[in-house]
Design an enzyme around this catalytic site. Structure first.
Site, PDB file in Angstrom:
ATOM      1  CG  PHE A   1      11.195   8.421   0.577  1.00 60.50           C
ATOM      2  CD1 PHE A   1      11.296   9.351   1.587  1.00 60.50           C
ATOM      3  CD2 PHE A   1      10.399   7.314   0.787  1.00 60.50           C
ATOM      4  CE1 PHE A   1      10.622   9.184   2.785  1.00 60.50           C
ATOM      5  CE2 PHE A   1       9.710   7.133   1.971  1.00 60.50           C
ATOM      6  CZ  PHE A   1       9.829   8.079   2.973  1.00 60.50           C
TER       7      PHE A   1
ATOM      8  CG  ASP B   1      10.176   4.426  -6.361  1.00 64.66           C
ATOM      9  OD1 ASP B   1       9.022   4.890  -6.451  1.00 64.66           O
ATOM     10  OD2 ASP B   1      10.848   4.479  -5.323  1.00 64.66           O
TER      11      ASP B   1
ATOM     12  CG  HIS C   1       8.879  11.396  -6.604  1.00 64.44           C
ATOM     13  ND1 HIS C   1      10.220  11.705  -6.459  1.00 64.44           N
ATOM     14  CD2 HIS C   1       8.490  10.909  -5.416  1.00 64.44           C
ATOM     15  CE1 HIS C   1      10.614  11.415  -5.240  1.00 64.44           C
ATOM     16  NE2 HIS C   1       9.590  10.920  -4.579  1.00 64.44           N
TER      17      HIS C   1
ATOM     18  CD  GLN D   1       2.442  10.652   1.552  1.00 63.30           C
ATOM     19  OE1 GLN D   1       2.933  11.050   0.510  1.00 63.30           O
ATOM     20  NE2 GLN D   1       2.276  11.422   2.604  1.00 63.30           N
TER      21      GLN D   1
ATOM     22  CE  LYS E   1       5.012  10.166  -2.869  1.00 64.41           C
ATOM     23  NZ  LYS E   1       4.932  10.047  -1.427  1.00 64.41           N
TER      24      LYS E   1
ATOM     25  NE  ARG F   1      -6.747 -16.501   0.431  1.00 73.35           N
ATOM     26  CZ  ARG F   1      -6.689 -15.640   1.454  1.00 73.35           C
ATOM     27  NH1 ARG F   1      -6.166 -14.437   1.300  1.00 73.35           N
ATOM     28  NH2 ARG F   1      -7.150 -15.992   2.635  1.00 73.35           N
TER      29      ARG F   1
ATOM     30  CE1 TYR G   1      -8.781 -18.798   5.682  1.00 70.50           C
ATOM     31  CE2 TYR G   1     -10.970 -19.563   5.125  1.00 70.50           C
ATOM     32  CZ  TYR G   1     -10.142 -18.657   5.763  1.00 70.50           C
ATOM     33  OH  TYR G   1     -10.667 -17.606   6.473  1.00 70.50           O
TER      34      TYR G   1
ATOM     35  NE  ARG H   1      -6.974  -8.897   1.203  1.00 71.97           N
ATOM     36  CZ  ARG H   1      -6.653  -9.883   2.051  1.00 71.97           C
ATOM     37  NH1 ARG H   1      -5.940 -10.902   1.630  1.00 71.97           N
ATOM     38  NH2 ARG H   1      -7.041  -9.848   3.303  1.00 71.97           N
TER      39      ARG H   1
END
Ligand SMILES: Cc1ncc(COP(=O)(O)O)c(C=O)c1O
Length: 423
Positions: free
Chosen positions: A103, A174, A177, A200, A203, A232, A239, A249
Site C-alpha cells: 500500500f 509495517d 495486515h 482501519q 482490517k 510533550r 504547555y 492521539r
C-alpha cells in the site's frame, strides 16, 4: 451454451460468504456508553494507568499481545509509520528502504517525515521484501527499512534483521495486515526496532480508524509518545513542548472499541487460519493456482487477506485479471490484494508531486534526486500484473463449506477455461 457466469452461465455462489465485517455486540455498545457517561472522551495530557483510560489500556494490552513492552496508540496506520520513523531518528537527508509492492502509505509516510523512499524488489513467491534486494539498496544514507508483512504473511525476518544489524539500519515492521502473525513463535512488530499497525475499518482488528506503534526499546517508545503528543514529555507541564511533534492521539472511543474487539481476536485468527489452511490444501489440487509455500518459521498467519499465486501459463495464457473477473462472476470474492501496481508507478512519484520545491526528494541535504520514472522492480511489476491473487479475511470467518464454494468456483473456471481463451 456458456457455462461460466461471466459469459451468461449460471452463477455458482448466490449467498454471502464468511461473516459481515465488522463484528460487534453488546460488549462494544457497553464500552461506548461507558466512555460517553464518563465524560472522559480523550485520554488527557498524561499516559495514565490502564485502569484509568481506555487508550492506555489498549496500548498495554495490544503491545503485550504482540509481545512488546511499549505501545503508543495513534489515529491511523499511516501516521503510525510516520511516528515510528520519527522515533527511529529518520530525518531530511536519510533514505528509507521499502518494498515496491504494498500500500502506498508505506512509502508516502517516509516522504512525510522528509526522507527519501528507496524501492526494493519483492520475492514473487511471498510478495514480501526480498532480503537480497534490501541489502543491495543500502547506501551510507540509509537510516531505516520499512518491512511490510504483505497480507499478514511475515517477511523473512531472520535475514532482514541480520542485514539491518550489519549495516546499522533500523527495522520498522509495517504490520497493517499482520495482527497476530508470528515469526518463529514470536509475534511480529517488535522483532527488532519498531512495529506499526492499522486499525482501519477493513482490517482484521479494527475501530474504524486507528493505529499503534509498538517497540521493546524504551528510547523509541518515549520518542514515539512525544511525537504523537505534539512534542510533550511525560510528567512535564502541559504547555511545555520539547521536540517537534504532531497530534496523533487516539480517542477513548477508539480505545474502548479495540478493547472489546481484542476479546475476540484469538478466536477469529484461529478460525481464519483453519479456513486458510483448508483453502491452501484445496488450491494445491487445482492446476494453475498455488498457495504460498508455507515457511515453517511462519508459526501463525493472522491475515488481512490471504494471498495466493496465479500461473498464467498453466491457464493456457488467460490473463490473471480475466481469471479474477470470471471467478468473481461466479460469486467468489477474489482480487489482487493491495497489489494494484508497484508504489513507484503512482502519479505522486512518477510526476514528483511533492510540491513546488520538490522537497524532500529535491533537497540540498539529500543530493542528486531520485528519478522515480527510472525505478524498475521487475518482480513487483510481474507479481502485481500477473501473479497476485487474494481473498479478504472476513470470508474466512464462516465454515469450511464457504471455502469449499470458493474452491468450487475456481475449479469451475479451470474446467471451462476454453470459454475465456476464445473470449
Ligand atoms: C501495508 C499498509 N500500511 C499502512 C496502511 C495505512 O493504514 P491506515 O489506512 O490506517 O492509515 C495500510 C492500509 O491499508 C496498509 O495496507
Amino acid at each position: 451454451m456458456a457455462k461460466l457466469a461471466i459469459n451468461g452461465g449460471d452463477k455458482l455462489i448466490n449467498r454471502p460468504l464468511g461473516k459481515p465485517w465488522p463484528i460487534y455486540d453488546e460488549r462494544e455498545e457497553k464500552a461506548l456508553l461507558d466512555v460517553l457517561h464518563s465524560g472522559m472522551w480523550w485520554r488527557g495530557g498524561e499516559r495514565l494507568k490502564g485502569s484509568e483510560s481506555k487508550v492506555s489500556a489498549i496500548e498495554d494490552a495490544f503491545a503485550a499481545y504482540h509481545q512488546a513492552k511499549y505501545g503508543v496508540a495513534v489515529t491511523n496506520g499511516t501516521v503510525a509509520i510516520e511516528c515510528a520513523l520519527r522515533a527511529a531518528g529518520v530525518e531530511a537527508g536519510h533514505e528509507v528502504i521499502v518494498p515496491a509492492l504494498t500500500f502506498v502509505a508505506s512509502a508516502t509516510a517516509i516522504v512525510m517525515v522528509n526522507a527519501v523512499p528507496i524501492f526494493a524488489d519483492i520475492d514473487p513467491k511471498t510478495f514480501n521484501l526480498d532480503p537480497d534486494a534490501f541489502e543491495a539498496a543500502i547506501t551510507p544514507k540509509t537510516k531505516a527499512v520499512v518491512v511490510v508483512h504483505n497480507g499478514g504473511y511475515p517477511a523473512d525476518m531472520d535475514r532482514i534483521i541480520e542485514i539491518a544489524k550489519r549495516h546499522n539500519v533500523v527495522v520498522v515492521e509495517d504490520c497493517a495486515h499482520a495482527h497476530g502473525s508470528e515469526w518463529r513463535g514470536t509475534r511480529v512488530g517488535a522483532l527488532s526496532g519498531l512495529g506499526t499497525f492499522s486499525f482501519q475499518a477493513f482490517k482484521p482488528f479494527t475501530c474504524g480508524e486507528g493505529g499503534m506503534v509498538i517497540t521493546n526499546n524504551e528510547k523509541y517508545a518515549e520518542r514515539a509518545f512525544s511525537y504523537h503528543h505534539i512534542g510533550r514529555l511525560p510528567g512535564r507541564p502541559f504547555y511545555e513542548f520539547h521536540v517537534l511533534g504532531s497530534n496523533l492521539r487516539m480517542t477513548e472511543w477508539q480505545g474502548a472499541i479495540l478493547l472489546a474487539q481484542l476479546t475476540r481476536l484469538d478466536e477469529q485468527i484461529e478460525t481464519r487460519e483453519r479456513n486458510g489452511k483448508y483453502l491452501d490444501e484445496g488450491l494445491k489440487q487445482i492446476e494453475g493456482v498455488n498457495p504460498i509455500a508455507r515457511d515453517p518459521r511462519v508459526t501463525r498467519w493472522g491475515f488481512y487477506y490471504r494471498n495466493f499465486l496465479y500461473d498464467q501459463e498453466a491457464f493456457g495464457g488467460v490473463p490473471r485479471d480475466t481469471f479474477i473477473q470470471a471467478v468473481r462472476a461466479e460469486g467468489a470474492p477474489i482480487g489482487a490484494g493491495a497489489h494494484g501496481r508497484p508504489i513507484y508507478q503512482n502519479p505522486v512519484f512518477l510526476e514528483m508531486n511533492f510540491g513546488e520545491t520538490g522537497c524532500p526528494i529535491k533537497c540540498p541535504l539529500y543530493g542528486e534526486p531520485v528519478d522515480f520514472t527510472k525505478v524498475y522492480c521487475p518482480q513487483a511489476e510481474h507479481a502485481s500484473t500477473n501473479i497476485a491473487l487474494s481473498i479478504p479475511h472476513a470470508n474466512f470467518l464462516g465454515g469450511t463449506e464457504d471455502i469449499e464454494l470458493i474452491l468450487e468456483a475456481i475449479r469451475k473456471v479451470r474446467a471451462n477455461i476454453g470459454e475465456l481463451k476464445s473470449a
